[in-house]
Write an enzyme that holds these catalytic residues in place. Sequence first.
Site, mmCIF file in Angstrom:
data_model
loop_
_atom_site.group_PDB
_atom_site.id
_atom_site.type_symbol
_atom_site.label_atom_id
_atom_site.label_comp_id
_atom_site.label_asym_id
_atom_site.label_seq_id
_atom_site.Cartn_x
_atom_site.Cartn_y
_atom_site.Cartn_z
ATOM 1 C CB SER A 165 -5.581 2.436 -11.261
ATOM 2 O OG SER A 165 -4.625 1.571 -11.919
ATOM 3 C CD GLU A 219 5.432 7.803 -0.796
ATOM 4 O OE1 GLU A 219 5.786 8.695 0.257
ATOM 5 O OE2 GLU A 219 4.468 7.244 -1.114
ATOM 6 C CE LYS A 259 0.065 5.694 -7.139
ATOM 7 N NZ LYS A 259 0.296 5.124 -5.540
#
Lengths: 400, 283
Positions: free
Chosen positions: A374, A109, A87
């Site tokens: 990830s 968000e 991220k």
Amino acid sequence: MSDETGAFGPFGGQFVPETLMPALAELEEAWAAAQADDEFGAELGQMLRDYVGRETPLTFAPRLSERLGGAQIYLKREDLAHTGAHKINNALGQALLALRMGKRRIIAETGAGQHGVATATACARFGLECIVYMGAEDVRRQALNVFRMRLLGAEVIPVDSGARTLKDAINEAIRDWVTNVRGTYYLIGSAIGPHPYPLIVRELQSVIGSESRDQMRAATGRLPDVAIACVGGGSNAIGLFHPLLDDPVRLIGVEAAGEGLERRHAATLSGGSPGVLHGTRTYVLQDRHGQITEAHSISAGLDYPGVGPEHAWLMLSERAEYVSVTDEEALEALQLLSETEGIIPALETAHAIAWAAKLAPTMRPDQTILIGLSGRGDKDVEIVRDALAVRGETQDAAPP
Amino acid sequence: MNRYAAAFAGADRPLVFPYLTAGFPTPAQTNELVLAALRGGAAGLEIGAPFSDPLADGPTIQRANTAALAAGATVETALDAARAVRAGGSDAPITLMGYLNPFLAYQPSDGGADSGTPADGVGLPLQPIAAAAAEAGVDGMILVDLPVEESDPARETLAASGIDLVYLLAPTSTPERIAAVAQRAAGFLYLVSVTGVTGARNELAPDLREFVGRVREQVDLPLAVGFGIRNRAQVETVGQLCEAAVIGSALTTTIAEAPPSGRVQAVERYLEVVTGRRRDESG
């Protein structure tokens, strides 16, 4: 696929209220200018190296490969990036873009809190105001990440509307943006939303696939036979897939089948249908009246009733395959990787591992699978402990 | 002359267009509330089809959407309200308002084959709702999340059934965007008075006059102003600038706060006050 109009075949587009359209045009322009500016690329590159810790390693998984008895498995280690997941690649890049645009109020968000933490981190690094919308239900479930965001100086606003989860947090972030559009940057967390967001997020995450390409060649002398990544909104998957689109590599996105596709799940591509949600035409989970239904997955990061429009197009055009695995299978895969390689993956990531565990035994030992690892699983250990306790498997849960 | 033209040609301005969420507070009561609004002086109606994710709406209309869906409302509930208005003999223009997704998914209640394929965009799949809306006596549709760039297929599909696509403009709309809308608009134009979500406000946006001026330079159609209007004084102010005022959240609050047996009367009375037929005795 078109970078200019945001159309991915019949998917994508800009389906937002009129008030936001000029803001999207401004964003498109700023992004194009940043792309053309060597200084932006250099600054982002330096941040990715010195702050995020890129490039992230490619790790061969010998014991996992041996256990599964087929293809050789390689892991692209986004779990080793700062904040523990991919991220941050997107959050830093978009925060830099916001700085260029002179917008110092950032809204975002978050579902489980991973994108919220990444955004709060980037904002702290650049001295930007950070407001994170989070469903009240998620605030309750993810108290530790809420604390992390606050520690990083962000304001976390619980959202009480709708089902009080990720999709409602996105609605609320968009409402904030509509209201404060002139001075606010909306830092979206996945390859979703109206054009140009799916494009921006893809480009910022493509560092995953670009590095993997070079690293696989260096390690094995060639590209992988298969690349696998989990898909919620689909940002890590599109980042891994995109640089491999023109190569003879089989691409597999793994969605969350939750309790099973006949019951509650979050497998938008496998179990949804085309619709319009959050500014883009893509696959969505909906009832026969076009009302968006709740997604369910043990992994909060995959718990979204839409999916990035480019994935919808890659499925329709048959360039990538989309499959799904259940909560149960993901839990088993999390334990499998932990035990064989000493790496506790995020529950999201465990979905990709689970599919690899099914596929590898059907392949030859001279073939390779690349898995987008990830994120790391520290954030999930409590959920995993509770889930395994329910199954009475807390001590040992040997995989098949 | 179509119903929009007739309405704007006849009456004193500004016309008042109330917005009601179909199915709020219940599908069973929607028709009588719509008829009460007409009796109170509404010159036209905006009937909202409820959606699970109304991202341009503030808390009041969000809650109305949630309550309507919980009570079982669908797009059909909004069409039923339109049918009730026409059955009552009214020729007030009716605008069906909502977000794309429920309209894209609409199929008539008598079934009908699901003809959509993943490759369809957002034009063709609107054919069933366009046909049903026309049959129900609807004059136009507002698609909140369909900007002008994406609107041509939808506009053509609606037009084939005789339904106008009513466009929205916002204070942030550039001259280029206003021009693009001006080329395509029919019926009237809906001006979003503020940069923000729906909801009653104490003050009208200070730059409303300037915004209306920029639109008038390029558009000949009647203008309706919405977002933030709640009382007669604001309606009168809007009337100095535009042909119509849209009232949504304040009316929704009126319904929400009335006792179940008093909702019909509350709607009628509220409309009488904001249209100037009755002096506001509540102060």
